[in-house]
Design a protein around this motif. Structure first.
Motif, PDB file in Angstrom:
ATOM      1  N   PHE A  36      55.411 -59.418 -20.997  1.00  0.00           N
ATOM      2  CA  PHE A  36      55.397 -58.234 -20.150  1.00  0.00           C
ATOM      3  C   PHE A  36      53.989 -57.664 -20.026  1.00  0.00           C
ATOM      4  O   PHE A  36      53.551 -57.311 -18.929  1.00  0.00           O
ATOM      5  N   THR A  37      53.283 -57.581 -21.133  1.00  0.00           N
ATOM      6  CA  THR A  37      51.925 -57.030 -21.073  1.00  0.00           C
ATOM      7  C   THR A  37      51.003 -57.937 -20.258  1.00  0.00           C
ATOM      8  O   THR A  37      50.087 -57.449 -19.595  1.00  0.00           O
ATOM      9  N   GLU A  38      51.262 -59.235 -20.275  1.00  0.00           N
ATOM     10  CA  GLU A  38      50.484 -60.156 -19.434  1.00  0.00           C
ATOM     11  C   GLU A  38      50.761 -59.890 -17.954  1.00  0.00           C
ATOM     12  O   GLU A  38      49.843 -59.903 -17.129  1.00  0.00           O
ATOM     13  N   LEU A  39      52.010 -59.644 -17.615  1.00  0.00           N
ATOM     14  CA  LEU A  39      52.342 -59.304 -16.227  1.00  0.00           C
ATOM     15  C   LEU A  39      51.653 -58.006 -15.812  1.00  0.00           C
ATOM     16  O   LEU A  39      51.118 -57.908 -14.701  1.00  0.00           O
ATOM     17  N   GLN A  40      51.649 -57.027 -16.686  1.00  0.00           N
ATOM     18  CA  GLN A  40      50.971 -55.768 -16.370  1.00  0.00           C
ATOM     19  C   GLN A  40      49.469 -55.976 -16.191  1.00  0.00           C
ATOM     20  O   GLN A  40      48.866 -55.391 -15.291  1.00  0.00           O
ATOM     21  N   ARG A  41      48.885 -56.797 -17.048  1.00  0.00           N
ATOM     22  CA  ARG A  41      47.454 -57.085 -16.931  1.00  0.00           C
ATOM     23  C   ARG A  41      47.161 -57.738 -15.585  1.00  0.00           C
ATOM     24  O   ARG A  41      46.230 -57.350 -14.872  1.00  0.00           O
ATOM     25  N   GLU A  42      47.989 -58.707 -15.220  1.00  0.00           N
ATOM     26  CA  GLU A  42      47.813 -59.403 -13.948  1.00  0.00           C
ATOM     27  C   GLU A  42      47.979 -58.437 -12.772  1.00  0.00           C
ATOM     28  O   GLU A  42      47.217 -58.482 -11.807  1.00  0.00           O
ATOM     29  N   ASP A  43      48.941 -57.554 -12.879  1.00  0.00           N
ATOM     30  CA  ASP A  43      49.186 -56.548 -11.846  1.00  0.00           C
ATOM     31  C   ASP A  43      47.958 -55.655 -11.663  1.00  0.00           C
ATOM     32  O   ASP A  43      47.495 -55.432 -10.539  1.00  0.00           O
ATOM     33  N   HIS A  44      47.413 -55.177 -12.778  1.00  0.00           N
ATOM     34  CA  HIS A  44      46.243 -54.299 -12.708  1.00  0.00           C
ATOM     35  C   HIS A  44      45.009 -55.032 -12.187  1.00  0.00           C
ATOM     36  O   HIS A  44      44.217 -54.460 -11.431  1.00  0.00           O
ATOM     37  N   GLU A  45      44.857 -56.283 -12.576  1.00  0.00           N
ATOM     38  CA  GLU A  45      43.723 -57.065 -12.075  1.00  0.00           C
ATOM     39  C   GLU A  45      43.791 -57.224 -10.563  1.00  0.00           C
ATOM     40  O   GLU A  45      42.779 -57.093  -9.872  1.00  0.00           O
ATOM     41  N   LEU A  46      44.983 -57.518 -10.061  1.00  0.00           N
ATOM     42  CA  LEU A  46      45.138 -57.653  -8.608  1.00  0.00           C
ATOM     43  C   LEU A  46      44.819 -56.339  -7.902  1.00  0.00           C
ATOM     44  O   LEU A  46      44.141 -56.325  -6.872  1.00  0.00           O
ATOM     45  N   MET A  47      45.293 -55.246  -8.462  1.00  0.00           N
ATOM     46  CA  MET A  47      45.040 -53.942  -7.835  1.00  0.00           C
ATOM     47  C   MET A  47      43.553 -53.575  -7.891  1.00  0.00           C
ATOM     48  O   MET A  47      43.038 -52.946  -6.965  1.00  0.00           O
ATOM     49  N   ASP A  48      42.883 -53.974  -8.964  1.00  0.00           N
ATOM     50  CA  ASP A  48      41.443 -53.709  -9.066  1.00  0.00           C
ATOM     51  C   ASP A  48      40.651 -54.562  -8.081  1.00  0.00           C
ATOM     52  O   ASP A  48      39.688 -54.099  -7.475  1.00  0.00           O
ATOM     53  N   GLU A  49      41.069 -55.812  -7.938  1.00  0.00           N
ATOM     54  CA  GLU A  49      40.334 -56.734  -7.072  1.00  0.00           C
ATOM     55  C   GLU A  49      40.615 -56.491  -5.587  1.00  0.00           C
ATOM     56  O   GLU A  49      39.752 -56.720  -4.740  1.00  0.00           O
TER      57      GLU A  49
END
Length: 112
Positions: A36-49
């Protein structure tokens, strides 16, 4: 008052507090999951990029037309999949927490 009288938008105060507790407990339990935390990290990375993703998730919604290039379109598709996975994890955790509470109530109600 019957159970059919309740809905998520018109809860009595005490029940509303319980729902808040359940949401917090689910979030706490999910934070213990590496997946789950990996999914959140990926989500935040996409939103940042891709800042346009923030506009999509903003409560104000989309306020202008989006003209996306291929990479942005791919990012949007990936973002939607990640968001769906996150929401699936949240629903599953809430369901499992509900089962745990139901089992506890059943144990309390058992008559010897």
């Amino acid at each position: 008052m019957k159970i059919s009288d309740f809905d998520i938008y018109h809860l009595p105060p005490l029940m509303g507090m319980f729902v808040d507790y359940l949401e917090d407990e689910c979030e706490r339990l999910l934070q213990e999951s590496p997946q789950f935390t990996e999914l959140q990290r990926e989500d935040h990375e996409l939103m940042d990029e891709y800042p346009f993703l923030n506009m999509i998730t903003d409560s104000n919604g989309i306020t202008k037309a989006l003209d996306l290039n291929y990479a942005e379109t791919e990012a949007l598709a990936k973002f939607c999949l990640v968001e769906e996975d996150i929401n699936c994890w949240k629903r599953l955790q809430m369901y499992l927490l509900g089962i745990a509470h139901a089992m506890g109530i059943i144990e309390l109600l058992k008559l010897d």
